[in-house]
Design a protein around this motif. Structure first.
Motif, PDB file in Angstrom:
ATOM      1  N   LEU A  19       0.855  -1.181   0.000  1.00  0.00           N
ATOM      2  CA  LEU A  19       0.000   0.000   0.000  1.00  0.00           C
ATOM      3  C   LEU A  19       0.891   1.231   0.000  1.00  0.00           C
ATOM      4  N   ARG A  21       0.289   4.929   0.131  1.00  0.00           N
ATOM      5  CA  ARG A  21      -0.186   6.281   0.444  1.00  0.00           C
ATOM      6  C   ARG A  21       0.442   6.695   1.779  1.00  0.00           C
ATOM      7  N   ARG A  25      -0.875   7.572   5.774  1.00  0.00           N
ATOM      8  CA  ARG A  25      -0.677   6.349   6.560  1.00  0.00           C
ATOM      9  C   ARG A  25      -1.363   5.156   5.899  1.00  0.00           C
ATOM     10  N   ASN A  26      -1.337   5.175   4.567  1.00  0.00           N
ATOM     11  CA  ASN A  26      -1.887   4.091   3.741  1.00  0.00           C
ATOM     12  C   ASN A  26      -3.372   3.833   3.995  1.00  0.00           C
ATOM     13  N   ALA A  27      -4.086   4.881   4.394  1.00  0.00           N
ATOM     14  CA  ALA A  27      -5.538   4.761   4.527  1.00  0.00           C
ATOM     15  C   ALA A  27      -6.139   4.440   3.162  1.00  0.00           C
ATOM     16  N   ILE A  28      -7.201   3.669   3.162  1.00  0.00           N
ATOM     17  CA  ILE A  28      -7.789   3.177   1.921  1.00  0.00           C
ATOM     18  C   ILE A  28      -8.834   4.158   1.409  1.00  0.00           C
ATOM     19  N   CYS A  33      -8.602   1.119  -3.016  1.00  0.00           N
ATOM     20  CA  CYS A  33      -9.470  -0.048  -2.886  1.00  0.00           C
ATOM     21  C   CYS A  33      -9.608  -0.774  -4.229  1.00  0.00           C
ATOM     22  N   GLY A  56       2.643  -2.317   3.965  1.00  0.00           N
ATOM     23  CA  GLY A  56       2.405  -0.900   3.728  1.00  0.00           C
ATOM     24  C   GLY A  56       3.708  -0.134   3.634  1.00  0.00           C
ATOM     25  N   CYS A  62      -1.557   0.213   7.609  1.00  0.00           N
ATOM     26  CA  CYS A  62      -2.776   0.803   7.062  1.00  0.00           C
ATOM     27  C   CYS A  62      -3.576   1.416   8.198  1.00  0.00           C
ATOM     28  N   ASP A  66     -10.121   5.738   4.615  1.00  0.00           N
ATOM     29  CA  ASP A  66      -9.920   7.177   4.561  1.00  0.00           C
ATOM     30  C   ASP A  66     -11.263   7.865   4.790  1.00  0.00           C
ATOM     31  N   ALA A 102      -1.573  -0.630  12.357  1.00  0.00           N
ATOM     32  CA  ALA A 102      -2.679  -1.325  11.691  1.00  0.00           C
ATOM     33  C   ALA A 102      -3.917  -1.008  12.514  1.00  0.00           C
ATOM     34  N   GLY A 106      -7.524  -1.112   8.865  1.00  0.00           N
ATOM     35  CA  GLY A 106      -6.223  -1.716   8.612  1.00  0.00           C
ATOM     36  C   GLY A 106      -6.025  -2.991   9.407  1.00  0.00           C
TER      37      GLY A 106
END
Length: 248
Positions: A19, A21, A25-28, A33, A56, A62, A66, A102, A106
């Protein structure tokens, strides 16, 4: 050119998915997705892949969904739920290599993998209650299967993060490793899995999953019913545009 949201790297029978981003913080979000759903579909369908690793880009594994990207009442949050619930049904093993936080979605993403390796700096938390939400992606069903009912209650109700050593003690993760050993160890295990007879691995994994999840489907159904009731009674706070509190 913009960096890809998901980095795909190929090994000998092993697919490494990262991941990417890091500033979030690699939020989806929806784009990540969709990228992850597409990559997992290729992993499922292509014979060259025998096992996968999900990690990540530092500093986090993750941070979950988001919330800004999915704040609208009609935002397709179900896509993230579909993503998380799809992992166990891919028919091939996936290892979560958790290198940092996580949190919430996450953590659900990691729980949906076959097992979890953690770096020494990893932290795990469920903050659904703190932001006024209720999980629909397996937290209330997969977490107690991993750590037991009482510790799952502590994590879900108190919203306090636990460190990697505690995660190992309660059975959430299989191993805790120095940061520079996390991915090499994940690759070592994934490569070992990839070297075995694929049909035997599939059958053994299926036996383990079906045997241990005899009541998991019922638990997920209960969780989904609770989520539907919560939504029927009124939008969750962050869906209604009320900003969430600071992260745990």
């Amino acid at each position: 050119m913009d960096a890809p949201l998901l980095i795909e790297e190929a090994g000998e029978g092993v697919l490494l998915l990262t991941l990417n981003r890091p500033a979030q913080r690699n939020a989806i979000d929806l784009d990540l997705c969709d990228a992850l759903l597409a990559a997992l579909a290729r992993f499922r369908d292509e014979d060259r892949w025998r096992a996968a690793i999900l990690t990540g880009q530092p500093p986090a594994f993750c941070a979950g969904m988001d919330l800004k990207a999915f704040s609208a009442p009609d935002a397709p949050r179900h896509r993230v739920t579909e993503l998380i619930h799809s992992l166990p049904s891919l028919g091939k093993p996936i290892i979560a290599a958790v290198n940092g936080a996580a949190y919430t979605g996450g953590l659900e993403l990691a729980l949906a993998c076959d097992f979890i390796l953690a770096g020494e700096g990893a932290r795990f938390a469920d903050t659904h209650a703190k932001i006024g939400a209720l999980s629909g992606s397996g937290m209330g069903s997969r977490l107690p299967h991993a750590v037991g009912l009482r510790f799952a209650k502590q994590m879900m109700l108190a919203c306090q993060p636990i460190d990697a050593a505690t995660a190992l003690r309660v059975g959430l993760v299989n191993e805790v490793l120095p940061a520079d050993r996390l991915l090499p160890r994940a690759i070592e295990l994934a490569t070992a899995i990839a070297g075995h007879d694929r049909e035997l691995v599939r059958l053994a994994r299926d036996v383990l999953d079906r045997g241990s999840a005899a009541t998991l489907g019922e638990a997920i159904a209960i969780e989904r019913e609770a989520l539907a009731k919560r939504k029927a009674e009124g939008a969750m706070r962050w869906e209604a545009g009320i900003p969430p509190k600071a992260s745990c």
